[in-house]
Design an enzyme around this catalytic site. Structure first.
Site, PDB file in Angstrom:
ATOM      1  N   GLU B  56     -32.055 -12.213 115.867  1.00 53.70           N
ATOM      2  CA  GLU B  56     -33.237 -11.379 115.634  1.00 53.70           C
ATOM      3  C   GLU B  56     -34.110 -11.268 116.865  1.00 53.70           C
ATOM      4  OE1 GLU B  56     -32.183 -13.833 113.643  1.00 53.70           O
ATOM      5  OE2 GLU B  56     -31.450 -12.652 111.945  1.00 53.70           O
ATOM      6  N   HIS B 126     -35.176 -15.077 100.413  1.00 50.15           N
ATOM      7  CA  HIS B 126     -34.829 -13.671 100.180  1.00 50.15           C
ATOM      8  C   HIS B 126     -35.914 -13.037  99.312  1.00 50.15           C
ATOM      9  CE1 HIS B 126     -30.968 -15.512 101.256  1.00 50.15           C
ATOM     10  NE2 HIS B 126     -30.646 -14.333 101.757  1.00 50.15           N
TER      11      HIS B 126
HETATM   12  C1  LIG Z   1     -31.887 -15.969 110.759  1.00 51.87           C
HETATM   13  C2  LIG Z   1     -30.975 -15.293 109.781  1.00 51.87           C
HETATM   14  N1  LIG Z   1     -30.585 -14.029 110.010  1.00 51.87           N
HETATM   15  C3  LIG Z   1     -29.797 -13.398 109.139  1.00 51.87           C
HETATM   16  C4  LIG Z   1     -29.367 -14.007 108.006  1.00 51.87           C
HETATM   17  C5  LIG Z   1     -28.499 -13.277 106.993  1.00 51.87           C
HETATM   18  N2  LIG Z   1     -27.141 -13.815 106.998  1.00 51.87           N
HETATM   19  C6  LIG Z   1     -26.775 -14.765 106.129  1.00 51.87           C
HETATM   20  S1  LIG Z   1     -25.234 -15.285 106.402  1.00 51.87           S
HETATM   21  C7  LIG Z   1     -24.996 -14.231 107.684  1.00 51.87           C
HETATM   22  C8  LIG Z   1     -23.715 -14.233 108.430  1.00 51.87           C
HETATM   23  C9  LIG Z   1     -23.380 -15.571 109.000  1.00 51.87           C
HETATM   24  O1  LIG Z   1     -22.097 -15.561 109.540  1.00 51.87           O
HETATM   25  P1  LIG Z   1     -21.421 -16.852 110.139  1.00 51.87           P
HETATM   26  O2  LIG Z   1     -22.424 -17.650 110.900  1.00 51.87           O
HETATM   27  O3  LIG Z   1     -20.217 -16.426 110.866  1.00 51.87           O
HETATM   28  O4  LIG Z   1     -21.037 -17.736 108.871  1.00 51.87           O
HETATM   29  P2  LIG Z   1     -19.980 -17.401 107.706  1.00 51.87           P
HETATM   30  O5  LIG Z   1     -20.732 -16.633 106.673  1.00 51.87           O
HETATM   31  O6  LIG Z   1     -18.873 -16.623 108.304  1.00 51.87           O
HETATM   32  O7  LIG Z   1     -19.537 -18.706 107.160  1.00 51.87           O
HETATM   33  C10 LIG Z   1     -26.148 -13.463 107.871  1.00 51.87           C
HETATM   34  C11 LIG Z   1     -26.289 -12.393 108.864  1.00 51.87           C
HETATM   35  C12 LIG Z   1     -29.795 -15.330 107.799  1.00 51.87           C
HETATM   36  N3  LIG Z   1     -29.419 -16.028 106.707  1.00 51.87           N
HETATM   37  N4  LIG Z   1     -30.587 -15.950 108.693  1.00 51.87           N
END
Ligand SMILES: Cc1ncc(C[n+]2csc(CCOP(=O)(O)OP(=O)(O)O)c2C)c(N)n1
Ligand SMILES: [Mg+2]
Lengths: 477, 321
Positions: B56, B126
C-alpha cells in the site's frame, strides 16, 4: 504464467556448473553448517523412540551438486533442483536461479542421492510417519468440511490450505512448542500439529463462547498462548518485524540467564504477496542487524489472491533476497514433507546456535481459492488447478512414500480419513451448539483496565438493549 | 445500476476523457475483489489498468509521483483497513505536496479509492471507517458517497479535483444499493452536502452507508410525530458547514451519526462547530451516535453499530430535552 506451464518435471541440460561447486566448497571451507547442523536436523523426524544419531554418516558438503533436473514452480520459471540441504550464506548463493531443495519426488520416491540420514532419519518409524499423514489428512478433511459449512451459511468465512499441507506439517514437525510462531493465516496445519484441538478450531470459526479470541475476529484468526502461537492479524506482513523483536527478546532472555542460546527459535510465516510489503524489508534488515534467532518462512504458492507472482516481483522469488540482507537462506520444494522438515530443522539449529536469521522459501501451489470470498477460476484455469492437485499433491506424495514402506495402504488411508471426518463433524456440531460470548465481554481487553468512558458506553448499551430485547437477540452476525 | 457498477462507470468515463488516467492496485487487473475495475483492462490496456505488488505504501507513493508529473492516478487500496501502511505517504506526502513546495508542485491528480464500513461479518479488519484520520489532515479531501448516482458523480469530481482525494466506498452498498445512474459524464461538486429530506424538529447528519440507517431512524421518528431534516454531507473534508448550521438554526437540535468509534470521530468536529456557530439556537445538547470505542468486534457487530434504534433514541432525547 503458470497457466501454460507443463507441470511434469522437465529434464534440462542445464547442469549447474563448476561455479556452483566452487562456491559451495568455499562455503564448506567455513565449515559451519554441515558439521554442526546435520545431526540436529534429524531429531525432529524421528519417532518417539529415537536413538542417538551418529554424525559420521553425515552427507559431505563438498559433493554439493545441482541435479540436472529442473522444475517449473510459481512464476513459470524452471528452477534447478538439488538434493543438498544447504543453507546458503549470503555470499554463497549460486549464480543463476536459486536451486530448490527436494528429497522426495512426486511419486514419493526418495531421490537416489538423498538417501542419507540427514534427510530422512533411518529411525523414522511408522507411528511418527502415520501421525504426520494423519495430521495432513485431518487438515484436508477439516478444510473440506469447513468450506461446506461456509457454503451452508453456518460459518461466515473460511480459508483453506489445500496444496500446502506438507509445508505446514513438514515445518511444524521440525519445531517444538517452545518455538514461537508468528503466522499469516494459511498455516492452520502448523497450529494443528502443535496441538490445537478440533473443537478449538471449530469454536473460533463459530465465534462462540469457547473461542479463545472471544468471538472478536473473523474465522481462521486463531491464536494460542499455550501453544506459543501468536494470534493471527489480517493486515499483512505486520507480524514480520514483530517476530524479529520476539526473537531478540528470546535471545536477550537467554543472555540474562547466562546462556547464548535462546530457549526456542521464532518462526514467522508469510506469503509471496506479503513479501512485497514494506514491513518485509523492515523485518529482514532489523533481524539481520540485531542478530535475531529467527526463521522467516515464506510460503510461495504462486498467488496473492488473483495476483500471480509474475506481477509481484521481477527477481528470483523470495529466497534470493537474503543476499541483500546478509542473511542465510534456503529454497525448498514445499510439496516435499521431508525437504521442508530437514530445511526447517537445520535453519532452526543455525538460528539458535549462531544467533542469526534464516530465510526459507517453500515452493508450492495454492490449490484452493484464496478464501470463501474468492472464485479463482476468474483468473486461472480449472485445468491448471487440477493438474497441480492431481500430479503433485503433497499428501499423496507422502502417502506413496508410506505405502512403499508398508505403513499405509488404501484401507488404512480410508480409515484415517473416515475417523478424521467424524472428528471434525463432531467438533462442528458441538461448536454450533455453544452460544456466543457474553455481551459484557465486548468492552473487555481494549485496555487491561476498562476506562471510565468504556464503562459509560457499556452501561448505555446494556440499557438500550434492555429496552429493545426483541431486537437484540443472539450474536451480531 | 448498483454501486460497484457506478464506480466502474465513473472510472471508465474518467479514463475515456483523460488519456493520462491510470487505475491500479492489488488485484485490480482481473476486476478487483469488489469487481469495481471489471473490463477496464480490456478496454484501456495493461499499461493503464494494472496489478501492483502487494504494497500500500508503494501504491500511494507511486500514485503521488505519477500525479506530481501531471498524470491522473486512480489508486485502489483493497480495504480501508489496509490503508495504514500508506498513511505516511498520504498524510505526510500527498497532503503537503502543494503547501511545502510553495505551490510549485502538487499531486492533485491522485485519487485513492477504498472500500470501508461494516458488512455484517468483517470483524476487526474488514469493517473500519477510518475517515477521521484523514479529515484530521489538512491538504486531503475526503469523500464518501451514499449510493450509485452520487458515487459516479462524486468519483468523477474527485478524480478531476486539483487536490488529492481519499474516496471511501461503503462496501455494504456495492451490490445492495441500486439506482438509475445517468450514462453521461457528470460531476457532483465536492464540499457540498444535500438535504435528503426536509424537516422542522431535528437535524440529523450522516454520510455514506450510515444514511440508510438514518433514513430508518427518521421514519421511526416520523411515526412518532417528529419531523427530521436529514443531511448527507457527502464530502467530509472540506465539509459543508453552512448546510448544517442553516438547518440547526431552524430545528435547534442535532444528531450526528457514524460507524467509526465515538472518541475523536468526525461527529465530534461537527458537534463542536455547531456549538460554536449555533449556540443560541440550540435547544438540546448535540447527540453523537457512533461506534463504540473498541476494535470492531465480529460477533457483536449488531450491538456495536449505531443502528436505527440508537439513533431513534437520540432523536427522542433531543426532542424531550
Ligand atoms: C496490508 C494488507 N493489504 C491487503 C490485504 C488483503 N489481502 C489479504 S490476503 C492477500 C493476499 C496475500 O497473498 P500471499 O501473501 O501470497 O498469501 P496466500 O494468500 O497466498 O497464502 C491480500 C491482498 C491485507 N490483508 N493486508
Ligand atoms: Mg501466495
Amino acid at each position: 504464467m503458470i497457466r501454460s506451464a507443463p507441470l511434469a518435471l522437465r529434464l534440462s541440460s542445464r547442469r549447474l556448473s563448476s561455479s556452483i561447486s566452487s562456491q559451495c566448497s568455499a562455503f564448506n571451507g567455513k565449515g559451519r553448517l554441515q558439521s554442526e547442523l546435520c545431526s540436529k536436523a534429524l531429531t525432529s523426524l524421528r519417532g518417539p523412540s529415537n536413538r542417538h544419531f551418529s554424525s559420521s554418516t553425515l552427507h559431505d558438503i563438498s559433493t554439493v551438486d545441482i541435479d540436472s533436473d529442473s522444475r517449473i514452480y510459481a512464476g513459470d520459471v524452471p528452477l534447478p533442483l538439488t538434493t543438498d540441504c544447504t543453507i546458503f550464506e549470503a555470499d554463497d548463493i549460486p549464480t543463476g536461479k536459486y536451486p530448490v531443495f527436494r528429497v522426495m519426488d512426486e511419486n514419493g520416491v526418495i531421490r537416489d542421492d538423498a538417501k542419507g540420514p540427514q534427510y530422512i532419519d533411518p529411525e523414522l518409524n511408522e507411528e511418527h510417519a502415520v501421525k504426520m499423514f494423519r495430521t495432513m489428512s485431518r487438515l484436508n478433511v477439516m478444510d473440506n468440511i469447513f468450506l461446506n459449512a461456509q457454503r451452508q451459511g453456518r460459518i461466515s468465512f473460511y480459508m483453506s490450505s489445500q496444496g500446502e499441507e506438507a509445508v505446514h506439517i513438514g515445518s511444524a514437525s521440525a519445531l517444538d512448542n517452545k518455538d514461537v510462531i508468528f503466522a499469516q493465516y494459511r498455516e492452520t496445519g502448523v497450529l494443528m500439529w502443535r496441538g490445537f484441538t478440533m473443537s478449538q478450531f471449530a469454536d473460533q470459526c463459530f465465534s462462540n463462547s469457547g473461542d479463545l479470541g472471544k468471538g472478536r475476529q473473523m474465522p481462521v484468526h486463531y491464536g494460542s498462548r499455550a501453544l506459543n502461537f501468536h494470534t493471527i492479524s489480517s493486515p499483512l506482513t505486520t507480524q514480520l518485524p514483530q517476530a524479529a523483536g520476539a526473537a531478540y527478546a528470546m535471545k536477550m532472555e537467554a543472555i540474562r540467564n547466562g546462556s547464548n542460546r535462546a530457549a526456542g527459535v521464532t518462526v514467522c510465516y508469510f506469503g509471496d504477496g506479503a513479501a512485497s510489503e514494506g514491513d518485509f524489508h523492515a523485518a529482514m534488515n532489523i533481524a539481520a542487524t540485531m542478530d535475531a534467532p529467527i526463521i522467516f518462512f515464506c510460503r510461495n504458492n504462486g498467488f496473492a489472491i488473483s495476483t500471480p507472482v509474475a506481477d509481484q516481483y521481477r527477481g528470483d522469488g523470495i529466497a534470493s533476497r537474503a543476499k541483500g540482507y546478509g542473511m542465510a537462506s534456503i529454497r525448498v520444494d514445499g510439496n516435499d514433507l521431508f525437504a521442508v522438515n530437514a530445511a526447517t530443522a537445520r535453519a532452526k539449529e543455525l538460528a539458535l546456535s549462531e544467533n542469526r536469521p534464516v530465510l526459507i522459501e517453500t515452493m508450492s501451489y495454492r490449490v484452493g481459492h484464496h478464501s470463501t470470498s474468492d472464485d479463482s477460476t476468474r483468473y486461472r484455469s480449472t485445468e491448471e488447478i487440477k493438474k497441480w492437485d492431481n500430479e503433485d499433491n503433497p499428501i499423496d506424495r507422502f502417502r506413496r512414500f508410506c505405502e512403499a514402506k508398508g505403513w499405509l495402504d488404501e484401507e488404512r488411508v480410508q480409515t484415517i480419513r473416515d475417523e478424521e471426518k467424524i472428528n471434525v463433524l463432531q467438533a462442528l456440531e458441538s461448536a454450533e451448539k455453544k452460544g456466543p460470548p457474553a455481551l459484557a465481554t465486548m468492552f473487555d481487553d481494549v485496555y487491561k483496565e476498562k476506562t471510565p468512558e468504556l464503562e459509560r458506553q457499556e452501561a448505555k448499551l446494556l440499557e438500550h438493549v434492555a429496552k429493545y430485547p426483541e431486537r437484540y437477540t443472539g450474536p451480531g452476525h | 445500476m448498483n454501486l460497484f457498477t457506478a464506480i466502474n462507470e465513473g472510472m471508465r468515463t474518467a479514463m475515456q476523457t483523460d488519456p493520462t488516467a491510470i487505475t491500479f492496485g492489488e488485484d485490480v487487473a482481473f476486476g478487483g475483489v469488489f469487481r469495481c475495475s471489471v473490463g477496464l483492462r480490456e478496454e484501456f490496456g495493461a499499461d493503464r489498468v494494472f496489478n501492483t505488488p502487494l504494497c500500500e505504501q508503494g501504491i500511494a507513493g507511486f500514485g503521488i509521483g505519477y500525479a506530481a508529473m501531471g498524470g491522473t492516478a486512480i489508486a485502489e487500496i483493497q480495504f480501508a483497513d489496509y490503508i495504514f501502511p500508506a498513511f505516511d505517504q498520504l498524510v505526510n506526502e500527498a497532503a503537503k505536496f502543494r503547501y511545502r513546495s510553495g505551490n510549485q508542485w502538487n499531486c492533485g491528480g491522485l485519487t485513492v479509492r477504498t472500500p470501508c464500513g461494516a458488512v455484517g461479518h468483517g470483524g476487526h479488519y474488514h469493517s473500519q471507517s477510518p475517515e477521521a484520520y484523514f479529515t484530521h489532515t489538512p491538504g486531503l479531501k475526503v469523500v464518501m458517497p451514499r449510493g450509485p448516482v452520487d458515487a459516479k458523480g462524486l468519483l468523477l469530481a474527485s478524480i478531476r479535483s486539483p487536490d488529492p482525494v481519499i474516496f471511501m466506498e461503503p462496501k455494504v452498498l456495492y451490490r445492495a444499493a441500486v439506482e438509475d445512474v445517468p450514462d453521461e459524464d457528470y460531476e457532483i461538486e465536492l464540499g457540498k452536502g444535500e438535504i435528503m429530506r426536509q424537516g422542522t424538529d431535528v437535524t440529523v447528519v450522516g454520510w455514506g452507508g450510515q444514511l440508510r440507517v438514518l433514513e430508518k431512524a427518521c421514519d421511526l421518528a416520523e411515526q412518532n410525530g417528529i419531523s427530521c431534516e436529514l443531511i448527507d454531507l457527502k464530502t467530509l473534508a472540506p465539509w459543508d458547514v453552512e448546510i448544517v448550521t442553516e438547518s440547526v438554526m431552524k430545528t435547534g437540535k442535532l444528531v450526528v451519526s457514524h460507524e467509526a468509534p465515538l472518541t475523536g470521530g468526525f461527529a465530534a468536529e461537527i458537534s463542536s462547530t455547531i456549538q460554536e456557530e449555533c449556540f443560541l439556537s440550540l435547544e438540546a445538547p448535540v447527540q453523537r451516535v457512533c461506534g463504540a470505542d473498541t476494535p470492531f468486534p465480529l460477533v457483536f457487530e449488531k450491538y456495536y453499530v449505531p443502528d436505527d434504534l440508537k439513533n431513534f433514541e437520540a432523536i427522542k432525547k433531543v426532542m424531550n430535552y
